[in-house]
Design a protein around this motif. Sequence first.
Motif, short mmCIF file in Angstrom:
data_model
loop_
_atom_site.label_atom_id
_atom_site.label_comp_id
_atom_site.label_asym_id
_atom_site.label_seq_id
_atom_site.Cartn_x
_atom_site.Cartn_y
_atom_site.Cartn_z
N GLU A 164 54.89 -2.05 17.71
CA GLU A 164 54.62 -1.98 16.39
C GLU A 164 55.24 -3.20 15.74
N PRO A 165 54.60 -4.17 15.10
CA PRO A 165 54.93 -5.51 14.80
C PRO A 165 55.89 -5.34 13.83
N ASP A 166 55.93 -4.26 12.75
CA ASP A 166 57.12 -4.30 11.82
C ASP A 166 58.32 -3.94 12.53
N LEU A 167 58.35 -3.09 13.54
CA LEU A 167 59.61 -2.88 14.35
C LEU A 167 60.04 -3.91 15.06
N VAL A 168 59.10 -4.57 15.78
CA VAL A 168 59.21 -5.82 16.87
C VAL A 168 59.94 -6.88 15.99
N LYS A 169 59.67 -7.16 14.95
CA LYS A 169 60.26 -7.95 14.04
C LYS A 169 61.73 -7.92 13.70
N LYS A 170 61.97 -6.70 13.71
CA LYS A 170 63.30 -6.42 13.18
C LYS A 170 64.59 -6.80 14.55
N TRP A 171 64.01 -6.65 15.86
CA TRP A 171 64.93 -7.06 16.89
C TRP A 171 64.51 -8.29 17.66
N GLU B 250 55.53 -15.37 14.30
CA GLU B 250 54.14 -14.67 14.57
C GLU B 250 54.33 -13.70 15.67
N CYS B 251 53.85 -12.40 15.23
CA CYS B 251 53.76 -11.47 16.17
C CYS B 251 52.57 -10.74 16.37
N ILE B 252 51.97 -10.92 17.26
CA ILE B 252 50.51 -10.35 17.31
C ILE B 252 50.67 -9.48 18.83
N VAL B 253 50.59 -8.05 18.55
CA VAL B 253 50.80 -7.08 19.52
C VAL B 253 49.39 -6.93 20.40
N ALA B 254 49.56 -6.45 21.47
CA ALA B 254 48.08 -6.05 22.27
C ALA B 254 48.53 -4.63 22.88
N THR B 255 47.54 -3.92 23.03
CA THR B 255 47.79 -2.56 23.42
C THR B 255 46.63 -1.90 24.39
N TYR C 159 48.66 -10.96 23.58
CA TYR C 159 49.52 -10.98 22.45
C TYR C 159 50.11 -12.23 22.66
N ARG C 160 50.77 -12.30 21.47
CA ARG C 160 51.49 -13.82 21.43
C ARG C 160 52.57 -13.70 20.19
N ASN C 161 53.87 -14.28 20.59
CA ASN C 161 55.04 -14.40 19.87
C ASN C 161 55.44 -15.43 19.68
N PHE D 103 55.77 -17.26 23.44
CA PHE D 103 55.10 -16.76 24.60
C PHE D 103 53.84 -15.99 24.26
N GLU D 104 53.21 -15.81 25.40
CA GLU D 104 51.66 -15.26 25.20
C GLU D 104 51.44 -14.82 26.46
N GLY D 105 50.60 -13.86 26.49
CA GLY D 105 49.88 -13.23 27.76
C GLY D 105 48.96 -12.25 27.53
N GLU D 106 48.45 -11.49 28.61
CA GLU D 106 47.46 -10.31 28.64
C GLU D 106 48.08 -9.18 29.15
N VAL D 107 47.66 -7.98 28.44
CA VAL D 107 47.90 -6.60 28.93
C VAL D 107 46.85 -6.30 30.12
N LEU D 108 47.72 -5.90 31.09
CA LEU D 108 47.02 -5.55 32.28
C LEU D 108 47.12 -4.05 32.33
N ILE D 109 48.09 -3.21 32.05
CA ILE D 109 48.29 -1.79 32.28
C ILE D 109 49.00 -1.41 31.10
N PHE D 110 48.50 -0.28 30.57
CA PHE D 110 49.11 0.16 29.14
C PHE D 110 49.01 1.84 29.19
N GLU D 111 50.29 2.26 29.39
CA GLU D 111 50.22 3.66 29.61
C GLU D 111 51.40 4.35 28.98
N GLU D 112 51.05 4.68 27.64
CA GLU D 112 51.75 5.01 26.40
C GLU D 112 52.36 6.43 26.87
N PRO D 113 53.69 6.84 26.89
CA PRO D 113 54.67 5.65 26.47
C PRO D 113 55.52 5.36 27.57
N ARG D 114 55.24 5.23 28.75
CA ARG D 114 56.11 4.93 29.80
C ARG D 114 55.86 3.80 30.46
N ARG D 115 54.70 2.94 30.56
CA ARG D 115 54.65 1.92 31.32
C ARG D 115 53.60 0.81 30.69
#
Length: 325
Positions: A200-207, A218-223, A229-231, A246-258
């Motif tokens: 969640e961008p609002d939380l990412v920006k806090k830490w 800049e904080c662009i998340v990808a799910t 994504y891009r930070n 840094f930037e990259g691509e999401v390959l696997i997104f298994e909420e909330p574990r991987r």
Amino acid sequence: MPVTDVTTDAENLTMTVVADLAAPVERVWAVYSDPRQLERFWGPPGWPATFTAWDHTVGGKGNYTMNGPRGEKASGTWEFLRIDAPHSFEVLDAFADDQGTPDPDLPSMRMVFTFEPSSAGTRMVTTSYFESVEALEQVVQMGAIEGTKLAMGQLDAVLQDLRDYAQGKGTTVELLDDTHVRITRLVDGPRDLVWRAFNEPDLVKKWMLGPDGWEMTECIVATVPGETYRNSWAPVGDTEGEPFGFEGEVLIFEEPRRAVTTERMQGQPTETLNDMSLYEEDGATLITVLIEYPDKETRDMILATGMADGMEASYARLESTVLAV
């Protein structure tokens, strides 16, 4: 690393693995008789297993699939031939399809697991029996020895209570081989909140603030797999330095574990593969990040930048963020 010896014997068609474990026999037996605990180590790092069937009785079967970081799959099945709790059990182990049907074109083996008390806790001996020298050699060539060592290297974390295993140790870096590094950090907070803090961008920006004297610009998340994504960060005030990100691509997104992503510095071609998993126990969450580098030189260069110290500072802020949610 709990594995102390691996021996292949072409004359007797066997491969024997010896492991010394710092836990009593009953605890080790509990791990091997519970598919949810087996899933945490039955498969080398980056290839976690999911048991889709489990009938822990003589004649029953356990079917599993190991899931690689780029979407690869490798499935297998156990048929329980003998169970003598908590001392030993015997299975027929075979490569299989997703439904647990053995693959006739790949070798199967009879595996005998024994657990005996030792001064350290438990000595486990696993002996695999093959039908031919060719079958034994094929399994070895497929990486069974190294894969077994890496998989068993995850067992210590399963046998201990999570807080006993990781609390107070900060960010831990382990060199698994020339191109793989495993990073772990315990966060005092539930997994769903830790997952949110990463996504969640609002939380990412806090830490995820970057070095002292820098700000996240800049904080662009990808799910979703295939999304990017891009930070980005930039110096503040009199701080010297050029903006980076840094930037990259999401390959696997298994909420909330991987979540598995690629990562590269903006404007640079060198790319890593980052495989993050979250495991919760007793209100605490273990973050495990398996990083795959293109070569040893790149691995050593990035580690030498003080990456681990930077990650510890960020994870400490993440923990504060999670506790404040």
